[in-house]
Write a protein that holds these residues in place. Structure first.
Motif, PDB file in Angstrom:
ATOM      1  N   MET A 138      36.606  31.300  47.113  1.00  0.00           N
ATOM      2  CA  MET A 138      37.677  32.295  47.178  1.00  0.00           C
ATOM      3  C   MET A 138      38.895  31.759  46.448  1.00  0.00           C
ATOM      4  O   MET A 138      39.227  30.576  46.576  1.00  0.00           O
ATOM      5  CB  MET A 138      38.055  32.613  48.621  1.00  0.00           C
ATOM      6  N   TYR A 139      39.543  32.660  45.699  1.00  0.00           N
ATOM      7  CA  TYR A 139      40.745  32.293  44.956  1.00  0.00           C
ATOM      8  C   TYR A 139      41.827  33.330  45.216  1.00  0.00           C
ATOM      9  O   TYR A 139      41.555  34.527  45.203  1.00  0.00           O
ATOM     10  CB  TYR A 139      40.455  32.251  43.450  1.00  0.00           C
ATOM     11  N   LEU A 140      43.047  32.868  45.455  1.00  0.00           N
ATOM     12  CA  LEU A 140      44.189  33.763  45.597  1.00  0.00           C
ATOM     13  C   LEU A 140      45.120  33.502  44.418  1.00  0.00           C
ATOM     14  O   LEU A 140      45.609  32.386  44.241  1.00  0.00           O
ATOM     15  CB  LEU A 140      44.925  33.512  46.916  1.00  0.00           C
ATOM     16  N   PHE A 141      45.339  34.537  43.605  1.00  0.00           N
ATOM     17  CA  PHE A 141      46.183  34.423  42.419  1.00  0.00           C
ATOM     18  C   PHE A 141      47.510  35.133  42.639  1.00  0.00           C
ATOM     19  O   PHE A 141      47.553  36.193  43.277  1.00  0.00           O
ATOM     20  CB  PHE A 141      45.483  35.067  41.214  1.00  0.00           C
ATOM     21  N   PHE A 142      48.568  34.576  42.070  1.00  0.00           N
ATOM     22  CA  PHE A 142      49.872  35.228  42.026  1.00  0.00           C
ATOM     23  C   PHE A 142      50.268  35.438  40.570  1.00  0.00           C
ATOM     24  O   PHE A 142      50.006  34.574  39.724  1.00  0.00           O
ATOM     25  CB  PHE A 142      50.935  34.387  42.743  1.00  0.00           C
ATOM     26  N   TYR A 143      50.878  36.595  40.290  1.00  0.00           N
ATOM     27  CA  TYR A 143      51.183  37.001  38.916  1.00  0.00           C
ATOM     28  C   TYR A 143      52.668  37.293  38.738  1.00  0.00           C
ATOM     29  O   TYR A 143      53.346  37.704  39.682  1.00  0.00           O
ATOM     30  CB  TYR A 143      50.400  38.274  38.562  1.00  0.00           C
ATOM     31  N   ASP A 144      53.123  37.142  37.483  1.00  0.00           N
ATOM     32  CA  ASP A 144      54.492  37.554  37.160  1.00  0.00           C
ATOM     33  C   ASP A 144      54.486  39.027  36.745  1.00  0.00           C
ATOM     34  O   ASP A 144      53.451  39.704  36.848  1.00  0.00           O
ATOM     35  CB  ASP A 144      55.100  36.655  36.072  1.00  0.00           C
ATOM     36  N   GLU A 145      55.621  39.518  36.244  1.00  0.00           N
ATOM     37  CA  GLU A 145      55.727  40.944  35.879  1.00  0.00           C
ATOM     38  C   GLU A 145      54.869  41.326  34.672  1.00  0.00           C
ATOM     39  O   GLU A 145      54.634  42.502  34.416  1.00  0.00           O
ATOM     40  CB  GLU A 145      57.197  41.339  35.642  1.00  0.00           C
ATOM     41  N   HIS A 146      54.358  40.321  33.933  1.00  0.00           N
ATOM     42  CA  HIS A 146      53.478  40.584  32.779  1.00  0.00           C
ATOM     43  C   HIS A 146      52.007  40.356  33.137  1.00  0.00           C
ATOM     44  O   HIS A 146      51.160  40.263  32.248  1.00  0.00           O
ATOM     45  CB  HIS A 146      53.876  39.696  31.594  1.00  0.00           C
ATOM     46  N   ASN A 147      51.725  40.219  34.425  1.00  0.00           N
ATOM     47  CA  ASN A 147      50.371  39.969  34.937  1.00  0.00           C
ATOM     48  C   ASN A 147      49.802  38.618  34.518  1.00  0.00           C
ATOM     49  O   ASN A 147      48.591  38.416  34.510  1.00  0.00           O
ATOM     50  CB  ASN A 147      49.393  41.094  34.533  1.00  0.00           C
ATOM     51  N   GLU A 148      50.690  37.703  34.158  1.00  0.00           N
ATOM     52  CA  GLU A 148      50.260  36.334  33.852  1.00  0.00           C
ATOM     53  C   GLU A 148      50.245  35.527  35.146  1.00  0.00           C
ATOM     54  O   GLU A 148      51.098  35.707  36.016  1.00  0.00           O
ATOM     55  CB  GLU A 148      51.221  35.686  32.847  1.00  0.00           C
ATOM     56  N   ILE A 149      49.276  34.627  35.266  1.00  0.00           N
ATOM     57  CA  ILE A 149      49.123  33.837  36.490  1.00  0.00           C
ATOM     58  C   ILE A 149      50.220  32.785  36.583  1.00  0.00           C
ATOM     59  O   ILE A 149      50.449  32.025  35.632  1.00  0.00           O
ATOM     60  CB  ILE A 149      47.734  33.166  36.530  1.00  0.00           C
ATOM     61  N   VAL A 150      50.898  32.759  37.710  1.00  0.00           N
ATOM     62  CA  VAL A 150      51.949  31.756  37.932  1.00  0.00           C
ATOM     63  C   VAL A 150      51.530  30.729  38.989  1.00  0.00           C
ATOM     64  O   VAL A 150      52.078  29.636  39.050  1.00  0.00           O
ATOM     65  CB  VAL A 150      53.287  32.417  38.335  1.00  0.00           C
ATOM     66  N   SER A 151      50.541  31.097  39.810  1.00  0.00           N
ATOM     67  CA  SER A 151      50.096  30.185  40.864  1.00  0.00           C
ATOM     68  C   SER A 151      48.734  30.646  41.379  1.00  0.00           C
ATOM     69  O   SER A 151      48.419  31.832  41.313  1.00  0.00           O
ATOM     70  CB  SER A 151      51.123  30.196  42.005  1.00  0.00           C
ATOM     71  N   PHE A 152      47.929  29.694  41.865  1.00  0.00           N
ATOM     72  CA  PHE A 152      46.664  30.101  42.479  1.00  0.00           C
ATOM     73  C   PHE A 152      46.220  29.059  43.496  1.00  0.00           C
ATOM     74  O   PHE A 152      46.587  27.898  43.426  1.00  0.00           O
ATOM     75  CB  PHE A 152      45.596  30.370  41.418  1.00  0.00           C
ATOM     76  N   TYR A 153      45.459  29.545  44.490  1.00  0.00           N
ATOM     77  CA  TYR A 153      44.926  28.702  45.548  1.00  0.00           C
ATOM     78  C   TYR A 153      43.431  28.953  45.642  1.00  0.00           C
ATOM     79  O   TYR A 153      42.949  30.030  45.305  1.00  0.00           O
ATOM     80  CB  TYR A 153      45.568  29.044  46.891  1.00  0.00           C
ATOM     81  N   LYS A 154      42.698  27.939  46.119  1.00  0.00           N
ATOM     82  CA  LYS A 154      41.252  28.118  46.207  1.00  0.00           C
ATOM     83  C   LYS A 154      40.709  27.505  47.497  1.00  0.00           C
ATOM     84  O   LYS A 154      41.299  26.595  48.078  1.00  0.00           O
ATOM     85  CB  LYS A 154      40.546  27.498  45.002  1.00  0.00           C
ATOM     86  N   THR A 155      39.556  28.014  47.912  1.00  0.00           N
ATOM     87  CA  THR A 155      38.838  27.445  49.046  1.00  0.00           C
ATOM     88  C   THR A 155      37.362  27.825  48.911  1.00  0.00           C
ATOM     89  O   THR A 155      37.006  28.714  48.148  1.00  0.00           O
ATOM     90  CB  THR A 155      39.406  27.956  50.390  1.00  0.00           C
ATOM     91  N   SER A 156      36.509  27.123  49.631  1.00  0.00           N
ATOM     92  CA  SER A 156      35.089  27.492  49.665  1.00  0.00           C
ATOM     93  C   SER A 156      34.766  28.001  51.065  1.00  0.00           C
ATOM     94  O   SER A 156      35.520  27.780  52.008  1.00  0.00           O
ATOM     95  CB  SER A 156      34.209  26.282  49.322  1.00  0.00           C
ATOM     96  N   TRP A 157      33.651  28.706  51.193  1.00  0.00           N
ATOM     97  CA  TRP A 157      33.269  29.244  52.497  1.00  0.00           C
ATOM     98  C   TRP A 157      31.751  29.268  52.623  1.00  0.00           C
ATOM     99  O   TRP A 157      31.020  29.224  51.623  1.00  0.00           O
ATOM    100  CB  TRP A 157      33.829  30.647  52.704  1.00  0.00           C
ATOM    101  N   ILE A 158      31.285  29.305  53.840  1.00  0.00           N
ATOM    102  CA  ILE A 158      29.847  29.427  54.123  1.00  0.00           C
ATOM    103  C   ILE A 158      29.706  30.183  55.437  1.00  0.00           C
ATOM    104  O   ILE A 158      30.544  30.069  56.319  1.00  0.00           O
ATOM    105  CB  ILE A 158      29.180  28.035  54.206  1.00  0.00           C
ATOM    106  N   GLU A 159      28.642  31.011  55.540  1.00  0.00           N
ATOM    107  CA  GLU A 159      28.422  31.745  56.793  1.00  0.00           C
ATOM    108  C   GLU A 159      27.030  31.459  57.321  1.00  0.00           C
ATOM    109  O   GLU A 159      26.140  31.100  56.573  1.00  0.00           O
ATOM    110  CB  GLU A 159      28.594  33.256  56.578  1.00  0.00           C
TER     111      GLU A 159
END
Length: 196
Positions: free
Chosen positions: A175-196
């Motif tokens: 899983m990745y969470l992205f944050f964007y500026d007003e031009h839709n360019e990535i300014v920050s992102f976070y990641k994690t893995s998961w299992i069920e």
């Protein structure tokens, strides 16, 4: 005897009318079978915004050799599902503080930052569909990887990759969470893995 029959007939008639009226009321309240999945869609963001952010996310993952496998596309955009996994990171970005300071911030400020997030979001809570989105990477219909997207505001997007060896087995993924500026360019992102 006649008076007893008369009382019985009147009582029966009242009960019959009451049941009839009650059943009509229930019939009027029954939901129509003609509803479809798209009836509950809340189209909040433009398809251009979502497609641009998604393609930038995929390009970022590929360029940085984080994820570059072929995948099947789920074109349903979920409405904030999965964000709770990144709650501290989300608040850290929104409040512009370190992750260590997130829970020391004034409760009122934290509540304002959480305005777009619900406490519990169902997996099937649909925000919109982007079935006409041109994905930069070629998708593969028979891939064991599936991508799904979730959004809760204009400046962020959650991207999840799920992997299943066989349909009857439990899944795992990234899983990745992205944050964007007003031009839709990535300014920050976070990641994690998961299992069920």
């Amino acid at each position: 005897m006649k008076s007893i029959l008369k009382v019985f007939n009147v009582t029966f008639l009242i009960i019959f009318i009451g049941i009839n009226a009650y059943s009509k009321e229930i019939t009027l309240e029954q939901p129509s079978n003609e509803t479809s999945e798209t009836d509950t869609v809340k189209k909040t963001f433009s398809a251009d915004l979502v497609c641009s952010q998604l393609n930038n996310a995929l390009q970022y993952l590929k360029d940085n050799k984080i994820f570059s496998k072929k995948f099947r596309m789920d074109y349903k955009i979920r409405s904030g599902w999965g964000y709770n996994i990144f709650l501290t990171e989300y608040l850290s970005y929104k409040l512009n503080v370190s992750e260590n300071d997130v829970w020391r911030i004034d409760n009122e400020k934290r509540s304002k930052a959480l305005i777009h997030l619900k406490e519990s979001v169902p997996y099937e809570d649909t925000l919109m569909f982007i079935d006409n989105c041109k994905i930069i990477d070629k998708t593969k219909k028979k891939s064991k990887w599936t991508i799904l997207i979730s959004k809760t505001d204009a400046e962020s997007m959650l991207v999840q990759f799920s992997y299943k060896k066989r349909p009857d087995l439990h899944g795992s993924g990234l899983m990745y969470l992205f944050f964007y500026d007003e031009h839709n360019e990535i300014v920050s992102f976070y990641k994690t893995s998961w299992i069920e």
